[in-house]
Design a protein around this motif. Structure first.
Motif, short mmCIF file in Angstrom:
data_model
loop_
_atom_site.label_atom_id
_atom_site.label_comp_id
_atom_site.label_asym_id
_atom_site.label_seq_id
_atom_site.Cartn_x
_atom_site.Cartn_y
_atom_site.Cartn_z
N GLU A 151 -11.75 2.96 5.29
CA GLU A 151 -12.41 1.98 4.43
C GLU A 151 -11.81 0.60 4.65
N ARG A 152 -12.68 -0.38 4.66
CA ARG A 152 -12.26 -1.78 4.66
C ARG A 152 -12.73 -2.36 3.33
N GLY A 153 -11.84 -2.36 2.34
CA GLY A 153 -12.26 -2.69 0.99
C GLY A 153 -13.14 -1.57 0.45
N ASN A 154 -14.38 -1.91 0.06
CA ASN A 154 -15.34 -0.93 -0.45
C ASN A 154 -16.37 -0.53 0.60
N VAL A 155 -16.13 -0.88 1.84
CA VAL A 155 -17.07 -0.58 2.93
C VAL A 155 -16.48 0.53 3.79
N LYS A 156 -17.26 1.58 3.99
CA LYS A 156 -16.80 2.71 4.81
C LYS A 156 -17.15 2.46 6.27
N PRO A 186 -21.31 -2.93 14.84
CA PRO A 186 -19.89 -3.31 14.78
C PRO A 186 -19.67 -4.45 13.79
N VAL A 187 -18.61 -4.34 13.00
CA VAL A 187 -18.23 -5.39 12.06
C VAL A 187 -16.90 -6.02 12.46
N GLU A 188 -16.25 -5.45 13.48
CA GLU A 188 -15.01 -6.03 13.99
C GLU A 188 -14.83 -5.61 15.44
N VAL A 189 -14.48 -6.57 16.27
CA VAL A 189 -14.25 -6.32 17.69
C VAL A 189 -12.97 -7.05 18.08
N GLU A 190 -12.10 -6.34 18.82
CA GLU A 190 -10.84 -6.95 19.24
C GLU A 190 -10.49 -6.49 20.64
N ASN A 191 -10.00 -7.43 21.45
CA ASN A 191 -9.43 -7.09 22.76
C ASN A 191 -8.19 -7.94 22.98
N LEU A 217 -9.15 -11.88 21.98
CA LEU A 217 -9.68 -12.38 20.71
C LEU A 217 -9.92 -11.24 19.72
N LEU A 218 -10.13 -11.64 18.48
CA LEU A 218 -10.59 -10.74 17.42
C LEU A 218 -11.70 -11.45 16.68
N ALA A 219 -12.81 -10.76 16.44
CA ALA A 219 -13.92 -11.33 15.68
C ALA A 219 -14.38 -10.29 14.67
N SER A 220 -14.54 -10.72 13.41
CA SER A 220 -14.92 -9.76 12.37
C SER A 220 -15.89 -10.39 11.39
N CYS A 221 -16.65 -9.52 10.72
CA CYS A 221 -17.57 -9.92 9.67
C CYS A 221 -17.36 -8.96 8.50
N SER A 222 -17.27 -9.48 7.29
CA SER A 222 -16.97 -8.60 6.16
C SER A 222 -17.82 -8.92 4.94
N LEU A 223 -18.12 -7.88 4.18
CA LEU A 223 -18.83 -7.98 2.91
C LEU A 223 -17.93 -7.40 1.82
N PRO A 224 -18.13 -7.81 0.56
CA PRO A 224 -17.28 -7.27 -0.51
C PRO A 224 -17.56 -5.81 -0.82
N ASP A 225 -18.78 -5.34 -0.56
CA ASP A 225 -19.18 -3.98 -0.90
C ASP A 225 -20.35 -3.59 -0.04
N GLU A 226 -20.49 -2.29 0.26
CA GLU A 226 -21.63 -1.83 1.06
C GLU A 226 -22.88 -1.65 0.21
N LYS A 227 -22.73 -1.58 -1.12
CA LYS A 227 -23.88 -1.47 -2.02
C LYS A 227 -24.12 -2.82 -2.67
N LEU A 228 -25.09 -3.55 -2.17
CA LEU A 228 -25.38 -4.89 -2.66
C LEU A 228 -26.53 -4.85 -3.66
N VAL A 229 -26.46 -5.71 -4.68
CA VAL A 229 -27.47 -5.75 -5.73
C VAL A 229 -28.53 -6.78 -5.35
N ALA A 230 -29.79 -6.36 -5.36
CA ALA A 230 -30.90 -7.26 -5.01
C ALA A 230 -30.96 -8.44 -5.97
N GLY A 231 -31.14 -9.64 -5.41
CA GLY A 231 -31.27 -10.84 -6.23
C GLY A 231 -29.95 -11.49 -6.61
#
Length: 211
Positions: free
Chosen positions: A112-117, A142-147, A150-164
């Motif tokens: 898990e990365r925070g609340n995202v599996k 992919p939400v994170e790539v590293e070699n 470089l390292l490049a990542s994208c993150s959200l606070p939770d995988e269950k987002l509320v519409a609106g």
């Protein structure tokens, strides 16, 4: 399944007990994964059971992840990794099967990365070159790539987002080279998701952006 055009499935993998231990299962499974990759799929799945002690390590070594809270559904994202631009560069020089670093424990692959599996892959060659990719289990992307560079990542606070309701999306880039690099960040959302971000970043050590 409907709307899963990038998803392949291996329904059966059987070997007569007389021929167990001779790596026939490994050869057939390696060929099946290779066939799915050549056919253009991003992901391939199969099912087994927890008591199948001989097969689970084989599946994991072949890049399959044991999906938590499932009846041993195994998901393989190595196809998408090999199609990624950084993946294509790495795998043009190194074998995807031989250089993969995996724990072959008989347990679910719960990361898990925070609340995202997520699922995390690592490939490491003898010359020190490596590739690490983290895949979001919901989007199959992919939400994170590293070699080594470089390292490049994208993150959200939770995988269950509320519409609106607005939710922050964060990007992070780490430059491991001596010279600064220029990063062009362009983001857009799938149907039903509104996000727009365009920015040019000059990264000396590390940079972040948010939308």
């Amino acid at each position: 399944k409907p709307a899963q055009k990038e998803h392949a499935f291996i329904p059966h993998l059987n070997c007569h007990p007389k021929y167990h231990g001779k790596k026939h299962g490994k050869s057939v499974l390696h060929a099946a994964v290779g066939l799915a990759y050549e056919a253009g799929y991003q992901k391939v799945d199969l099912f087994t059971w927890a008591g199948n002690l001989k097969a689970v390590p084989l599946y994991k070594k072949m890049g399959f992840m044991w999906r938590p809270e499932s009846s041993v559904q195994m998901e393989n994202y190595t196809l998408a990794a090999r199609r990624h631009p950084l993946g294509r560069a790495y795998f043009s020089r190194h074998d995807w099967y031989e250089t993969q670093v995996r724990e072959l424990a008989l347990e679910e692959d719960l990361v898990e990365r925070g609340n995202v599996k997520v699922y995390e892959y690592l490939w490491r060659a003898e010359n020190g070159e490596f590739l690490r990719m983290v895949f979001d289990r919901q989007s199959w992307r992919p939400v994170e790539v590293e070699n080594n560079d470089l390292l490049a990542s994208c993150s959200l606070p939770d995988e269950k987002l509320v519409a609106g309701v607005p939710h922050p999306v964060k990007w992070r880039v780490v430059n491991k080279k001596r010279d600064p690099i220029q990063v062009y960040l362009t983001a857009s959302g799938d149907a039903g998701v509104e996000v727009e971000k365009q920015e040019v970043l000059t990264v000396t050590d590390e940079a972040e952006a948010e939308a």
